[in-house]
Design a protein around this motif. Structure first.
Motif, PDB file in Angstrom:
ATOM      1  N   LYS A 105       8.645  53.425 -32.114  1.00  0.00           N
ATOM      2  CA  LYS A 105       8.153  52.345 -32.297  1.00  0.00           C
ATOM      3  C   LYS A 105       6.568  52.615 -32.052  1.00  0.00           C
ATOM      4  O   LYS A 105       6.002  53.550 -31.586  1.00  0.00           O
ATOM      5  N   GLY A 106       5.797  51.377 -32.061  1.00  0.00           N
ATOM      6  CA  GLY A 106       4.161  51.480 -31.743  1.00  0.00           C
ATOM      7  C   GLY A 106       3.746  52.545 -32.748  1.00  0.00           C
ATOM      8  O   GLY A 106       3.892  52.840 -33.917  1.00  0.00           O
ATOM      9  N   SER A 107       2.683  53.501 -32.052  1.00  0.00           N
ATOM     10  CA  SER A 107       2.189  54.322 -32.701  1.00  0.00           C
ATOM     11  C   SER A 107       2.814  55.629 -33.238  1.00  0.00           C
ATOM     12  O   SER A 107       2.562  56.290 -34.175  1.00  0.00           O
ATOM     13  N   ALA A 108       4.007  55.790 -32.550  1.00  0.00           N
ATOM     14  CA  ALA A 108       4.886  56.814 -32.867  1.00  0.00           C
ATOM     15  C   ALA A 108       5.608  56.540 -34.257  1.00  0.00           C
ATOM     16  O   ALA A 108       5.672  57.204 -35.192  1.00  0.00           O
ATOM     17  N   LEU A 109       5.945  55.422 -34.632  1.00  0.00           N
ATOM     18  CA  LEU A 109       6.413  54.728 -35.709  1.00  0.00           C
ATOM     19  C   LEU A 109       5.563  54.672 -36.606  1.00  0.00           C
ATOM     20  O   LEU A 109       5.683  55.270 -38.030  1.00  0.00           O
ATOM     21  N   GLN A 110       4.173  54.418 -36.292  1.00  0.00           N
ATOM     22  CA  GLN A 110       3.268  54.397 -37.523  1.00  0.00           C
ATOM     23  C   GLN A 110       2.913  55.738 -37.968  1.00  0.00           C
ATOM     24  O   GLN A 110       2.644  56.106 -39.277  1.00  0.00           O
TER      25      GLN A 110
END
Length: 207
Positions: A105-110
């Motif tokens: 999620k968040g930056s990891a998902l991006q």
């Protein structure tokens, strides 16, 4: 200088320190360029020579790892895979997960999406990639090893499900805290990362 001017100057100084950090955000194009098969410069006039292929023994070894889970790889296998991957095109992606979590999620998902789009590029078709999970030095060796495996598997699963990449072409492996990117700061954020390696291509310098 007035008090208002001091405040304005201070605000500008803060903004100048923040902007460079945002400018360093990784892009899909950077990932793609880093993972592309490296061409050698031909000694004759014409197109560059094809990138040298991996050694047959390395290809055979990689084939034994296809469709295996990261948890099924022994310490010896992980070490051999590290050696095989050492001279291959690679890219490190920061992956900030919640504490002890493998949920993207968040930056990891991006960043997982940027990786997925890069690996989906026709220029990387039919390549085989290592998806290697790494943690920082907090916690025990055993806990970090398992966590890095789960996170590598989470990224692989996402790439297969969302970008339809062949699961057999993605080899997930966890290295826990054994391969810190910044040994001077063992708990630094840069150590919490996922590395993608174009496994069957050899990185060489042009002549």
């Amino acid at each position: 200088m007035s008090r208002v001017s001091h405040r304005v100057f201070g605000l500008v100084a803060v903004l100048l320190t923040v902007v460079p950090a945002a400018a360093q955000e990784v892009t899909e194009d950077q990932i793609l360029k880093a993972l592309l098969p490296q061409k050698t410069r031909s000694l004759s006039i014409g197109a560059p020579a094809p990138a040298p292929a991996a050694a047959p023994a390395d290809v055979a070894f990689v084939d034994t790892l296809r469709n295996k889970s990261s948890a099924a790889l022994s310490a010896d296998t992980r070490e051999k895979l590290k050696l095989v991957a050492a001279d291959k095109p690679a890219f490190d992606l920061s992956m900030e997960f919640d504490f002890r979590s493998d949920v993207l999620k968040g930056s990891a998902l991006q960043n997982a999406d940027k990786l997925g789009r890069a690996l989906s590029n026709p220029a990387l078709a039919n390549q085989t990639f290592v998806i290697a999970g790494h943690t920082d030095a907090k916690g025990t060796d055993a806990a970090n090893q398992k966590l890095s495996e789960r996170r590598a598997e989470a990224v692989k699963r996402y790439l297969v499900q969302q970008y339809k990449l062949p699961a057999a072409n993605l080899i997930a492996v966890g290295y826990g805290k054994s391969r810190l990117k910044n040994e001077a700061d063992p708990t630094g954020a840069e150590n919490r990362r996922v590395q993608a390696v174009n496994l069957l291509q050899v990185k060489t310098a042009g002549r």
